[in-house]
Design an enzyme around this catalytic site. Structure first.
Site, PDB file in Angstrom:
ATOM      1  N   SER A   1      17.003  99.208  40.855  1.00  0.00           N
ATOM      2  CA  SER A   1      16.217 100.203  41.589  1.00  0.00           C
ATOM      3  C   SER A   1      14.780 100.282  41.081  1.00  0.00           C
ATOM      4  O   SER A   1      13.838 100.332  41.860  1.00  0.00           O
ATOM      5  CB  SER A   1      16.841 101.598  41.447  1.00  0.00           C
ATOM      6  OG  SER A   1      18.105 101.649  42.048  1.00  0.00           O
TER       7      SER A   1
ATOM      8  N   GLU B   1      21.285 107.787  28.594  1.00  0.00           N
ATOM      9  CA  GLU B   1      19.832 107.922  28.454  1.00  0.00           C
ATOM     10  C   GLU B   1      19.413 108.463  27.097  1.00  0.00           C
ATOM     11  O   GLU B   1      18.343 108.133  26.597  1.00  0.00           O
ATOM     12  CB  GLU B   1      19.285 108.813  29.568  1.00  0.00           C
ATOM     13  CG  GLU B   1      19.402 108.202  30.971  1.00  0.00           C
ATOM     14  CD  GLU B   1      20.797 108.321  31.565  1.00  0.00           C
ATOM     15  OE1 GLU B   1      21.630 109.056  31.000  1.00  0.00           O
ATOM     16  OE2 GLU B   1      21.067 107.661  32.589  1.00  0.00           O
TER      17      GLU B   1
ATOM     18  N   PHE C   1      15.875 111.252  35.012  1.00  0.00           N
ATOM     19  CA  PHE C   1      16.778 110.980  33.891  1.00  0.00           C
ATOM     20  C   PHE C   1      16.030 110.586  32.621  1.00  0.00           C
ATOM     21  O   PHE C   1      16.638 110.419  31.567  1.00  0.00           O
ATOM     22  CB  PHE C   1      17.786 109.897  34.279  1.00  0.00           C
ATOM     23  CG  PHE C   1      18.509 110.193  35.566  1.00  0.00           C
ATOM     24  CD1 PHE C   1      18.889 111.504  35.865  1.00  0.00           C
ATOM     25  CD2 PHE C   1      18.772 109.199  36.490  1.00  0.00           C
ATOM     26  CE1 PHE C   1      19.542 111.805  37.052  1.00  0.00           C
ATOM     27  CE2 PHE C   1      19.431 109.487  37.678  1.00  0.00           C
ATOM     28  CZ  PHE C   1      19.812 110.791  37.963  1.00  0.00           C
TER      29      PHE C   1
END
Ligand SMILES: Cc1ncc(C[n+]2csc(CCOP(=O)(O)OP(=O)(O)O)c2C)c(N)n1
Lengths: 305, 313
Positions: B37, B58, B83
């Site tokens: 993405s 993360e 995120f």
């Protein structure tokens, strides 16, 4: 006060005198912990005392570091992920010659290089800032990966608390480190079976240990790590585990070191409330006596805060 | 009005960081399972050995980046803005911002354009949060040109940087080759009645609003803030002095964002009434880009409307 102590330069396996030397350094770390925390009237006790033998072995036997050249690029890295035990690390570093032992009395003070929790921007020789639990292992993983990417023979040691292993990030890192086969990454869990407060229960001091017996070993194994389970106060076992950790087999290494919180000062051992607590003058003298250290001069002045 | 579209900033991210890595062995990308993405996959193709997949974790990812930086590497973070900023904020605070680690926090899917994903993926307070961290520059590029130049600047800069990148193609504001000047605001349209200050992809829509306002006889001066922190206070003061009326426009919350930064600076250096156009303490939702711009008042037409009603007061 005494000067710095040199690192071992013997390549052969540790003999009895090396073990005695390291035991004495561990005792002196404990003495400096008590002295500094008493002087600062702040700081942690239980965790630093339980980690003293491991830190003595690391800084005086295992780590390839140069106190006189703390930023030496090819040094092994050490991260005290359980950053609240900073004073034990500072004591080990001072004894090793990173800075004068007298500086330990600035611990926790304003403008001190020896902050309550390790601040790498202030004290050369600290490889990472810590204090928010659970992060050190991620940074250590980055260092181990970075060493590989830059083709450097660097080993990375990260000390965690058993309570700290309740942080999810620890297990994120544990999963990722296996994926990258980082056998230059060594986690040492100070398994003292107490956290700050925790749950009431049947463990030491009527509390429930942060992890059930055997749980940590099983967890690290389940995450694909090579686990060495030792007595974290037995110097010969500690050195043996470090030596075995050097031989990589593709798996990161977790040394689960069984310890006693407050070790070395009997009235603090296994008592959760000594996690962090100011020391009264009579307790200070008693602690020093139990560590076999004469109380020099007057105790630190009484300060009300 | 003919609008020249730029390329999606996320593609620019993948390509620019890959090109940086051609010349700089230290550059690595650390991804949180969204490389397909964020277009970190472009980097991965060029430099597979320096593409570090951290999986969906993360907090660990930001900590690993801090560790890599201490070993002399230059990690660029690949994830969504939502995120990168909030979940690992403690890691960013303790391991990156405070010690000034050389980590480039370069997520995309910033602002409202997240591919119709809704509230979990749209974060409107990233500018407010990141600019409050010590040692952390905050860059919000207007278009593909500025994104590429800012990424190149970040690669050469020693220290942490936050760059909010976009997912979708938006109108081009700067011609290719236009230099990025860190910490410098840019006058993108001269005017005399009102000063519009905006940042990121919103600047193109603010310019569109200025064109609409001109048709009504309102001459808008438009200042683009590519670097929100450190803010170009001199340029903001000069732009305020020029018209005496300041309106900020941003694709994000007005609480502590660009509007907050501009109001703080003017309050201190040249007290001026500041109106803030942006999200006003509202929740967000999924929807096509144009619908969201309309709902939250950020299309050129809607900005022009709000400016008119502010000026009518
Ligand atoms: C993220 C985070 N939460 C809470 C604390 C507060 N805290 C400091 S030490 C501690 C207990 C740590 O227990 P453990 O890891 O077992 O360390 P030890 O017993 O060796 O001191 C807590 C909760 C913290 N420093 N960081």
């Amino acid at each position: 006060m005494n000067g710095a102590v040199g690192a071992s330069d013997t390549a052969a396996g540790p003999d009895g005198s090396e073990l005695d030397r390291l035991r004495e350094i561990a005792r002196r770390i404990r003495v400096e912990v008590i002295r500094s925390v008493h002087h600062a009237r702040a700081g942690h006790l239980g965790g630093p005392l339980s980690a003293a033998d491991l830190l003595a072995a690391l800084y005086f036997h295992e780590l390839r570091v140069r106190a006189e050249e703390p930023r030496w690029e090819d040094r092994d890295r050490f991260i005290l992920s359980k950053g609240h035990s900073s004073i034990a690390l500072y004591a080990a570093m001072a004894l090793r010659g990173y800075f004068p032992i007298e500086e330990l009395l600035t611990f926790d003070g304003a403008h001190s290089r020896l902050q309550g929790h390790p601040d790498m921007t202030r004290l050369p020789g600290l490889d990472m800032s810590t204090g928010s639990l659970g992060m050190g292992i991620s940074a250590g993983m980055g260092m181990a990966l970075g060493a590989r990417l830059t083709a450097r023979d660097v080993r990375v040691y990260v000390m965690l608390g058993d309570g700290e292993c309740q942080e999810g990030e620890v297990w994120e890192a544990a999963m990722a480190a296996t994926r990258y086969r980082l056998d230059n990454l060594v986690v040492i869990v100070d398994h003292n079976r107490l956290q700050q407060y925790g749950w009431p229960g049947e463990g030491p001091d009527g509390r429930t240990p942060p992890q059930a017996p055997g749980e940590l070993v099983a967890k690290w194994q389940a995450f694909g790590w090579r686990v060495l389970h030792i007595d974290g106060h037995d110097m010969a076992s500690i050195l043996d585990a470090f030596a075995r950790a050097r031989a990589g087999d593709g798996r990161p290494i977790a040394i689960v070191a069984d310890t006693v919180k407050g070790k070395g000062v009997p009235f603090m051992e296994g008592r959760f409330f000594w996690h962090t607590r100011p020391i009264k003058p009579e307790e200070y003298e008693q602690a020093m006596r139990e560590l076999g250290e004469p109380v020099l001069g007057a105790p630190a002045p009484e300060v009300t805060r | 009005m003919t609008v020249m579209m730029g390329r999606p900033q996320r593609e620019v991210f993948g390509e620019t960081v890959a090109a940086l890595a051609d010349d700089d062995r230290r550059v690595v990308v650390v991804d949180g399972d969204v490389g397909s993405s964020t277009r970190a996959d472009i980097f991965e193709k060029a430099h597979p050995d320096r593409y570090l997949q951290m999986g969906i974790a993360e907090q660990n990812m930001l900590g690993v980046a801090a560790g890599l930086a201490t070993m002399g590497l230059v990690p660029f973070i690949s994830t969504f803005v939502a995120f990168a900023v909030v979940r690992p904020l403690d890691q960013v605070r303790v391991l990156i911002a405070q010690p000034s680690a050389n980590v480039k926090i370069t997520p995309s899917y910033g602002g409202l354009f997240t591919g119709q994903t809704g509230m979990s993926h749209i974060i409107v307070d990233d500018i407010a949060i990141m600019r409050s961290l010590p040692n952390m520059p905050v860059i919000v590029p207007a278009d593909d040109t500025e994104a590429a130049a800012a990424l190149r600047w970040a690669g050469a800069h020693e220290g942490p940087v936050y760059i909010r990148l976009g997912r979708d193609a938006t109108p081009r504001v700067f011609d290719p080759g236009h230099p990025f000047r860190f910490g410098r605001a840019e006058v993108v349209r001269e005017g005399s009645d009102v000063t519009l200050v905006s940042t990121g992809a919103q600047t193109a829509r603010t310019l569109e609003a200025a064109v609409l306002l001109a048709a009504d006889g309102v001459s808008a001066h438009v200042l683009h803030i590519g670097t929100v922190k450190p803010l170009d206070v001199e340029a903001v003061v000069a732009a305020a002095e020029r018209t005496g009326r300041v309106i900020t426009v941003e694709e994000g919350t007005v609480i502590g964002g660009l509007g907050g930064a501009v109001a703080e600076a003017l309050g201190e250096h040249r007290p001026t009434r500041v109106h803030r156009i942006g999200l006003r303490d509202v929740d967000v939702q999924s929807g096509p880009n144009d619908a969201l711009l309309d709902i939250y008042g950020l299309s050129g037409i809607r900005v022009a409307e709000q400016v008119r009603s502010i000026l009518a007061f």
